[in-house]
Design a protein around this motif. Structure first.
Motif, PDB file in Angstrom:
ATOM      1  N   ARG A   5       0.973  -1.134   0.209  1.00 28.34           N
ATOM      2  CA  ARG A   5      -0.003  -0.161  -0.210  1.00 28.34           C
ATOM      3  C   ARG A   5       0.699   1.285  -0.128  1.00 28.34           C
ATOM      4  O   ARG A   5       1.799   1.315   0.414  1.00 28.34           O
ATOM      5  N   TYR A  40       0.317   5.783   1.405  1.00 30.35           N
ATOM      6  CA  TYR A  40      -0.602   5.994   1.148  1.00 30.35           C
ATOM      7  C   TYR A  40       0.193   7.514   1.235  1.00 30.35           C
ATOM      8  O   TYR A  40       0.586   7.659   1.889  1.00 30.35           O
ATOM      9  N   ASN A  84      -0.384  12.434   0.192  1.00 33.24           N
ATOM     10  CA  ASN A  84      -0.827  13.167  -0.570  1.00 33.24           C
ATOM     11  C   ASN A  84      -2.406  13.814   0.397  1.00 33.24           C
ATOM     12  O   ASN A  84      -3.487  13.937   0.273  1.00 33.24           O
ATOM     13  N   TRP A 141      -6.042   6.374   9.564  1.00 37.27           N
ATOM     14  CA  TRP A 141      -5.992   5.509   8.076  1.00 37.27           C
ATOM     15  C   TRP A 141      -6.301   4.564   8.034  1.00 37.27           C
ATOM     16  O   TRP A 141      -6.417   3.776   9.742  1.00 37.27           O
ATOM     17  N   SER A 169      -5.982   2.678   1.353  1.00 33.25           N
ATOM     18  CA  SER A 169      -4.887   3.484   0.843  1.00 33.25           C
ATOM     19  C   SER A 169      -5.725   5.367   0.178  1.00 33.25           C
ATOM     20  O   SER A 169      -3.947   5.810  -0.509  1.00 33.25           O
ATOM     21  N   ASP A 170      -6.438   5.228  -0.092  1.00 32.19           N
ATOM     22  CA  ASP A 170      -7.294   6.542  -1.164  1.00 32.19           C
ATOM     23  C   ASP A 170      -7.607   7.632   0.128  1.00 32.19           C
ATOM     24  O   ASP A 170      -8.383   8.428  -0.606  1.00 32.19           O
ATOM     25  N   GLN A 171      -7.783   7.022   1.660  1.00 35.24           N
ATOM     26  CA  GLN A 171      -9.251   7.741   2.211  1.00 35.24           C
ATOM     27  C   GLN A 171      -8.515   7.726   3.299  1.00 35.24           C
ATOM     28  O   GLN A 171      -7.924   6.377   4.136  1.00 35.24           O
TER      29      GLN A 171
END
Length: 528
Positions: free
Chosen positions: A242, A244, A246, A275, A280-282
């Motif tokens: 993953r 993580y 941005n 997290w 990994s996108d939120q």
């Protein structure tokens, strides 16, 4: 109790250890050198990318990870424990196994690469800021590593290697007409049997066939496809599971796993994000201290840590010397803290450096979660989460530097971030200092243990200060000294301190009295 430079307690104060208040203090430990990895030879110049920037044991103590400024993660595994568990092997052995924990190099991988933020025209270093081990799964080891902007989840597992067999010119294979290939050591049409790496590419080949090779009479009657088979050889392979990214506008200073084994937090100067390991996108912002007007900014977040057993509680420290304990059950955005740990400032002691040296660089929970250890520039403080007014113990790490704060400010050493750690039983605490020195204090009531050790093969040696040379008052003024000798100051152990050699990173084994510490590019290990 306050432990000073020599370890003598201050009268009228009380000390309560992180291991509990009912036990008697143990005698001071005798620390001995165990191992060193990456030892620097005399006169050898250290490359900036090789300097160690993070150290972390896993929960079992079987594995140790280090990160460096070059973005690499190096893993070590404990060897003696496995041998001791194999009782039959010990009975067959002629000698007794090692008396102290030993580790060996396991593998390494490139975790982060240097990047460039084109929107902000900002270079992002590859330096590893933090490493945290995660819950193991199916024998594989998982760990989080982060630089200033990006967190990565790595899976390290043993994989079998692939070999290519059943080649047309293998000497062990007979041809269809019954004749055998020449007995010369030739394994393939290009001179060897290629072994595939894990990504499918072939390992570099040896030289091609010699000019003396002859094809069998009548040629090769038939060709067959080679086979790719799994060999018995295994290798540790690291894969990034993953990324993580941005989620942080400022530099990440902390990463901490939750006890639920599903979530973790990451903290930068102004925010703490929550997290899920599988997403990994939120992420969710749970702490935000950024003011509407940045001119009103008075403090920043310096460290954050999850409670070891309560998945809803975490603590974070600030540059003002305070620690806030928050409960995520109260609200989605934890703007209000449940408890505030802050020591009141004695009247008449405030100076220009007061706020700078009060900034907390690291916090750690004791294993049971009852106590929090914090490190500011001058001291270690042990806090009971049930007592907010003052720490239950204060340990002075390098009080001899207080008259030198002006010099430390001029050379920026006063902004160094020292880490701290506790023993697994909570009876002792440790932290680093200058001249590659680290200090170990007893945290139990009545303990006067205050050891000073050097990160070298002789940790208990006494450094001899260099002889003082006479100098003119003009030379002293140029060095910022208005009085006294020209020779550098001395530590509590009688040695000269060196601001360029600083021991910032160290970790305590969770089960044994073993300390791993980083001195520049070298990893030293000690046992007691």
């Amino acid at each position: 109790m306050s432990a000073g430079g020599g370890g003598s307690p201050a009268s009228g104060s009380q000390q309560v250890g992180a291991g509990g208040g009912g036990r008697q203090p143990q005698p001071a430990l005798e620390w001995k050198f165990s191992q060193v990895f990456g030892e620097r030879a005399a006169g050898e110049e250290v490359q900036e990318v090789d300097i160690i920037s993070a150290i972390e044991f896993d929960k079992s103590g079987e594995h140790l990870a280090t990160g460096d400024r070059g973005g690499r993660v190096v893993l070590f595994e404990r060897t003696d424990s496995r041998e001791q568990r194999a009782r039959r092997e010990l009975e067959r052995a002629d000698s007794v196994g090692p008396r102290h924990p030993e580790y060996r190099y396991s593998t390494e991988f490139q975790s982060h690469e240097p990047e460039f933020d084109y929107l902000k025209s900002l270079e992002i270093e590859e330096k590893i800021n933090k490493i945290r081990w995660c819950q193991t799964a199916n024998g594989a080891r998982l760990l989080l590593s982060t630089n200033d902007k990006t967190i990565k989840l790595w899976k390290v597992a043993e994989k079998k290697l692939k070999n290519v067999s059943n080649l047309n010119l293998d000497p062990a294979v007979r041809l269809g007409n019954g004749s055998s290939v020449s007995s010369s050591p030739v394994l393939g049409p290009r001179g060897f049997t290629p072994r595939l790496s894990m990504n499918g590419g072939a390992v570099p080949r040896p030289p091609l066939l010699g000019s003396d090779f002859d094809f069998p009479p009548g040629g090769i009657p038939s060709l067959h496809l080679p086979l790719v088979v799994w060999s018995n050889e295994t290798a540790l392979v690291a894969r990034c599971r993953r990324v993580y990214a941005n989620a942080h506008a400022y530099h990440i200073n902390s990463v901490s796993n939750n006890s639920d084994c599903e979530t973790f937090i990451s903290a930068d100067d102004l925010r703490v994000n929550l997290w899920n390991l599988e997403v990994s996108d939120q992420s969710f912002n749970i702490v935000d201290i950024k003011p509407v007007n940045m001119e009103d900014l008075t403090e920043v977040i310096t460290s954050a840590e999850f409670h070891p057993t309560h998945c809803n509680m975490l603590a974070y420290s600030s540059s003002k010397g305070s620690i806030r304990l928050i409960d995520m059950r109260q609200s989605a955005l934890c703007d209000r803290h449940s408890k505030l740990f802050e020591e009141s400032e004695p009247p008449g002691t405030r100076s220009f450096f007061t706020e700078i040296i009060a900034s907390i660089s690291d916090i750690k929970f004791a294993r049971g979660g009852r106590y929090i250890l914090s490190r500011d520039y001058m001291t270690l403080k042990l806090w009971d989460i049930n007592m907010e007014a003052a720490p239950v113990a204060t340990f002075r790490v390098h009080e001899y530097l207080r008259p030198k704060l002006c010099d430390l400010y001029e050379n920026d050493s006063i902004f160094d971030k020292f880490e701290c750690c506790l023993s697994g039983d909570g009876e002792r605490v440790a932290t680093g200092s200058y001249s590659n020195v680290f200090r170990v204090f007893g945290a139990m009531p009545g303990s006067e243990e205050a050891s000073t050790l050097e990160a070298s093969k002789t940790p208990n040696r006494r450094l001899v200060p260099p002889p003082s040379r006479p100098g003119s008052r003009l030379a002293n003024l140029a060095r910022g000294r208005l009085g006294g000798s020209e020779s550098p100051g001395t530590e509590m152990n009688g040695g000269a301190y060196d601001f360029t050699s600083k021991l910032l990173h160290l970790a305590w084994h969770p089960m044994s009295n073993v300390i791993a510490c980083a001195a520049s590019n070298s990893l030293y290990m000690y046992y007691a």
